[in-house]
Design an enzyme around this catalytic site. Structure first.
Site, PDB file in Angstrom:
ATOM      1  N   GLY B 103       0.829  -1.199   0.000  1.00  0.00           N
ATOM      2  CA  GLY B 103       0.000   0.000   0.000  1.00  0.00           C
ATOM      3  C   GLY B 103       0.856   1.238   0.000  1.00  0.00           C
ATOM      4  O   GLY B 103       2.061   1.190   0.216  1.00  0.00           O
ATOM      5  N   GLY B 105       0.595   5.602   0.772  1.00  0.00           N
ATOM      6  CA  GLY B 105      -0.238   6.707   1.195  1.00  0.00           C
ATOM      7  C   GLY B 105       0.603   7.926   1.473  1.00  0.00           C
ATOM      8  O   GLY B 105       1.760   7.998   1.074  1.00  0.00           O
ATOM      9  N   GLY B 106      -0.003   8.887   2.136  1.00  0.00           N
ATOM     10  CA  GLY B 106       0.682  10.130   2.418  1.00  0.00           C
ATOM     11  C   GLY B 106       1.923   9.916   3.265  1.00  0.00           C
ATOM     12  O   GLY B 106       2.814  10.750   3.302  1.00  0.00           O
ATOM     13  N   MET B 107       1.990   8.782   3.955  1.00  0.00           N
ATOM     14  CA  MET B 107       3.100   8.590   4.864  1.00  0.00           C
ATOM     15  C   MET B 107       4.130   7.610   4.345  1.00  0.00           C
ATOM     16  O   MET B 107       4.851   7.004   5.100  1.00  0.00           O
ATOM     17  CB  MET B 107       2.570   8.129   6.207  1.00  0.00           C
ATOM     18  CG  MET B 107       1.808   9.230   6.900  1.00  0.00           C
ATOM     19  SD  MET B 107       0.821   8.641   8.259  1.00  0.00           S
ATOM     20  CE  MET B 107      -0.300   7.540   7.466  1.00  0.00           C
ATOM     21  N   VAL B 110       4.241   0.919   2.012  1.00  0.00           N
ATOM     22  CA  VAL B 110       4.348  -0.286   2.822  1.00  0.00           C
ATOM     23  C   VAL B 110       4.589  -1.469   1.892  1.00  0.00           C
ATOM     24  O   VAL B 110       3.868  -1.660   0.918  1.00  0.00           O
ATOM     25  CB  VAL B 110       3.062  -0.541   3.635  1.00  0.00           C
ATOM     26  CG1 VAL B 110       3.258  -1.749   4.550  1.00  0.00           C
ATOM     27  CG2 VAL B 110       2.697   0.680   4.448  1.00  0.00           C
ATOM     28  N   LYS B 125       7.490  -0.447   6.470  1.00  0.00           N
ATOM     29  CA  LYS B 125       6.925   0.863   6.143  1.00  0.00           C
ATOM     30  C   LYS B 125       8.049   1.872   6.009  1.00  0.00           C
ATOM     31  O   LYS B 125       8.780   2.131   6.958  1.00  0.00           O
ATOM     32  CB  LYS B 125       5.958   1.295   7.230  1.00  0.00           C
ATOM     33  CG  LYS B 125       5.338   2.643   6.952  1.00  0.00           C
ATOM     34  CD  LYS B 125       4.138   2.901   7.818  1.00  0.00           C
ATOM     35  CE  LYS B 125       3.217   3.872   7.135  1.00  0.00           C
ATOM     36  NZ  LYS B 125       1.834   3.497   7.266  1.00  0.00           N
ATOM     37  N   ASP B 218      -4.411   9.841  14.929  1.00  0.00           N
ATOM     38  CA  ASP B 218      -4.860   9.617  13.549  1.00  0.00           C
ATOM     39  C   ASP B 218      -5.650   8.308  13.452  1.00  0.00           C
ATOM     40  O   ASP B 218      -5.436   7.511  12.550  1.00  0.00           O
ATOM     41  CB  ASP B 218      -3.645   9.599  12.612  1.00  0.00           C
ATOM     42  CG  ASP B 218      -4.041   9.684  11.141  1.00  0.00           C
ATOM     43  OD1 ASP B 218      -5.172  10.157  10.850  1.00  0.00           O
ATOM     44  OD2 ASP B 218      -3.246   9.262  10.288  1.00  0.00           O
TER      45      ASP B 218
END
Lengths: 221, 354
Positions: B103, B105-107, B110, B125, B218
Site C-alpha cells: 500500500g 499513502g501520504g506517509m 508499505v 513501512k 490519527d
C-alpha cells in the site's frame, strides 16, 4: 544479449550526438513492423524511460497531468540515440513501440508473479471478480494480475481482427497517450483513433464479460 | 465461436465508425438501411455502440485501479504499474527481501518482505524523506520506539525501527492476513455486534498506548487492521506528528480530516480524548455506513466538525439501541470535557451496550 545495458552507448549518443546505435535502430525498425521479439529485446534498453513513463501515467490517472508523456518519450527517444533522424514520424513510431513494450512488461510481470503463486497458466478470474476489484480493493488481492492477463488475452484476439485497434488500446490504455498523441504515434487520424478506441473498449468489455471458466482457456502465447 | 474474422469484422467496423456520431434514432434508421435484413449484423453493431458508455466506465476504473495506486488515506493497496517498475521490489534492504508493494499513502509506502534471518513475513513501512536531525523526526523515532515496546494484542507489533544505508527510516512490522476496516466499510454498515467488537478492541489497543503516554492522533478506518479472525490491530501510532500530514486542501489529507477532533483541528494541545472522538466517528460509520460530518467538500467537513451536531445514529438506523446511540453521541461532543473521560471509560460504556 537482451540483458546488456546500453548505458555507455547512450551516454556517448548524448555527448556527441550521432553516431546512432545501429542495434537499437534495427530493433526499433523491426518492432515498428510488428516484430514482438524485437520489442522484448528493446525492453531492457527502454527500462528507465518506461519507469519514468509509468510515473507520468500514474499522474494522468490521478487526473493530474503534470508530466507530459509525449515530451518524456521524445526525450527517451533522443536518449535512445536515434538523433540522426530527427524526423517527427520516427519519434512518433517510437512512442507506439514504447507503449507495446509497456504492455509487455506489465503482462510478463503479472505472469511471473502469478506463476510463483500458483504455477502459472491462464488468468483465473471472471468479470465478476474484476467488478469486485473495482468496487472494493483488498490490499492483498491477486485480481489485478488476473485482470491484466485476461485483458491481454482478449487483446490478442482483438489483434487477430484488427491490429490497428489493438495498437490503439496499447497506446491509450497501457501507454497512457492521449488521442492526438496516439494519432501521431500510429499515423492514423484522430477521428479514427477516437472511434477505434470506442469500439475496441466496447468489444473487449463484451469479451471480458463472456469469458468461459478459466480452466477451459489456454494461455495465449 | 464461429465468427468469420476478416470480411465480417470489416463490415462491423465500417458500420460502427459511420454510425458513431449519430444519435440513437439516426443509428436505428442507419442500421436498418445498411444491414438490409441481416439482423445479427445489426444487433452486433448496435450492441457495440450501446456498449461504449459502460465500457468506457469499466476501462476508466480498471486503469485507475491498475495504474493510479494510492488512495485518499493510503488505505489502498498494490497497483500493477507501480509495482512493476518499483525500484524497491525485488531488492534486499538490510536482511529483508522486499517482495511486493502492499500500500501507499501520504506517509510513505508499505511493502511485504521476508526477514531472511528469522524466516518470517514482515511488513516494511518506509517513511517520507525528511531530515534525520529534525525535531519531528526525533519525536517520531522516540514514539516509534515507545510503540515498539507496547505488547498488546490489539496493537500492531513493531519488530524494529531501522534505517536504510542512505539514511531513510523504516519500520518493520508484523505481517497480518486480513484487511483494513476502511476496506470492510466499502460495503456499508457493519452489524451492531461487529461494530461493537471492533470498537471495543480498538479501545483496548489505544488504552495500552495511552497508558504508555502515546496518543495516536490519527485513528481512522485505514489505520485499523482487521485480521482474518476478527482481531483489531491498531496501526501507525504517532505518524500523525510527521510534517507530511497536513490539514490543507489536498486529496490525501481528506481521509485524515474526517476523523479528526475539533481541538486537533484548531491546533490546540491534544490529550487522549482526541482518540476518543476519532473512535466515536469510526463507530458511527461502522453502525450507520455514514460519516457523521459528511465526506465531500473539505470546507464543509471542517465546518461540520467544528460546529454542527451530527444526526444521532438511531435516526439513520433504528436497530441501534438507545444506550449505544447515547454513547456514540457523547464521544462526538465538541467540548472534550463532556466526552467519556478516557478511552477505558469509553470501552466500559461500550461493554455495557453488548
Amino acid at each position: 544479449m537482451a540483458q546488456q545495458r546500453a548505458a555507455p552507448k547512450r551516454r556517448r549518443a548524448l555527448d556527441d550526438g550521432p553516431p546512432v546505435d545501429p542495434k537499437i535502430q534495427k530493433l526499433l525498425h523491426a518492432a515498428r513492423g510488428g516484430d514482438s521479439d524485437a520489442v522484448s529485446e528493446l525492453i531492457p534498453l527502454l527500462y528507465d524511460e518506461l519507469r519514468a513513463l509509468a510515473r507520468s501515467q500514474r499522474a494522468r490517472w490521478h487526473g493530474d497531468v503534470s508530466l507530459n508523456t509525449t515530451a518524456l518519450l521524445h526525450e527517451a527517444y533522443v536518449k535512445m540515440a536515434v538523433q540522426e533522424s530527427p524526423d517527427w514520424r520516427d519519434r512518433s513510431h517510437f512512442m507506439a513501440v514504447a507503449c507495446t513494450a509497456m504492455r509487455q512488461v506489465l503482462i510478463d510481470h503479472a505472469r511471473r508473479r502469478q506463476a510463483k503463486k500458483r504455477g502459472g497458466g491462464a488468468p483465473n478470474v471472471t468479470f465478476d471478480d474484476i467488478e469486485k476489484l473495482l468496487a472494493a480493493s483488498d490490499p492483498r488481492t491477486d485480481t489485478e494480475d488476473d485482470a491484466l492477463l485476461l485483458l491481454d488475452d482478449c487483446l490478442h484476439r482483438l489483434a487477430d481482427r484488427s491490429p490497428r485497434q489493438a495498437r490503439v488500446v496499447e497506446c491509450r490504455f497501457f501507454g497512457g497517450l492521449t488521442i492526438p498523441e496516439t494519432s501521431e504515434a500510429l499515423d492514423v487520424s484522430p477521428a479514427t483513433v477516437k472511434r477505434d478506441w470506442a469500439m475496441a473498449q466496447a468489444w473487449l468489455h463484451q469479451e471480458i464479460q463472456v469469458q468461459p471458466e478459466a480452466s477451459n482457456r489456454r494461455p495465449t502465447a | 465461436m464461429t465468427e468469420p474474422l476478416g470480411e465480417r469484422w470489416k463490415r462491423v467496423e465500417d458500420l460502427f465508425h459511420r454510425a458513431f456520431d449519430l444519435d440513437s434514432e439516426e443509428i436505428e434508421r442507419f442500421l436498418q438501411a445498411e444491414c438490409a435484413g441481416d439482423e445479427p449484423l445489426k444487433a452486433e453493431v448496435s450492441g457495440l455502440l450501446k456498449g461504449v458508455g459502460p465500457a468506457e466506465d469499466f476501462f476508466g476504473s480498471l486503469g485507475a485501479q491498475l495504474f493510479a495506486g494510492g488512495d485518499d488515506d493510503g488505505g489502498r493497496a498494490s497497483n500493477a504499474l507501480h509495482e512493476t517498475f518499483d525500484p524497491v521490489v525485488g531488492t534486499k534492504i538490510k536482511h529483508y527481501e522486499i517482495s511486493r508493494l502492499l500500500g501507499e499513502g501520504g506517509m510513505g509506502q508499505v511493502y511485504q518482505g521476508l526477514d531472511t534471518i528469522l524466516q518470517r513475513g514482515v511488513a516494511l513501512k518506509f517513511l517520507p524523506d525528511f531530515a534525520p536531525d529534525s525535531e519531528p523526526y526525533k519525536r517520531f523515532m522516540l514514539e516509534a520506539r515507545a510503540t515498539a515496546a507496547l505488547d498488546h494484542e490489539n496493537v500492531c507489533i513493531i519488530h524494529e525501527v531501522s534505517e536504510t544505508d542512505d539514511g531513510r527510516p523504516f519500520l518493520v512490522m508484523a505481517l497480518y492476513e486480513g484487511e483494513t476496516l476502511r476496506s470492510k466499510l466499502r460495503d456499508g454498515a457493519l452489524s451492531i455486534e461487529k461494530a461493537l467488537s471492533y470498537a471495543i478492541q480498538s479501545c483496548s489497543g489505544l488504552a495500552a498506548a495511552h497508558g504508555a503516554g502515546i496518543i495516536h492522533r490519527d485513528v481512522k478506518p485505514g489505520n485499523l487492521f482487521i485480521t482474518r479472525d476478527d482481531t483489531v490491530k491498531v496501526l501507525d501510532f504517532g505518524l500523525a506528528k510527521l510534517p507530511d500530514i497536513t490539514l490543507t486542501g489536498t486529496r490525501r489529507a481528506m481521509g485524515t480530516l474526517t476523523y479528526i477532533s475539533p481541538e486537533q483541528m484548531s491546533g490546540e494541545r491534544v490529550d487522549p480524548r482526541t482518540d476518543v472522538w476519532s473512535i466515536g466517528v469510526v463507530l458511527y460509520e461502522m453502525l450507520t455506513g455514514e460519516k457523521p460530518f459528511g465526506a465531500n467538500k473539505i470546507a464543509g467537513v471542517i465546518n461540520a466538525i467544528m460546529r454542527a451536531d451530527p444526526l444521532p445514529p438511531r435516526m439513520l438506523s433504528d436497530s441501534i439501541p438507545e444506550e449505544l446511540d447515547a454513547v456514540v453521541m457523547s464521544t462526538l461532543e465538541k467540548d472534550r470535557e463532556r466526552r467519556p473521560e478516557s478511552i477505558l471509560a469509553l470501552k466500559a460504556q461500550l461493554l455495557q451496550c453488548k
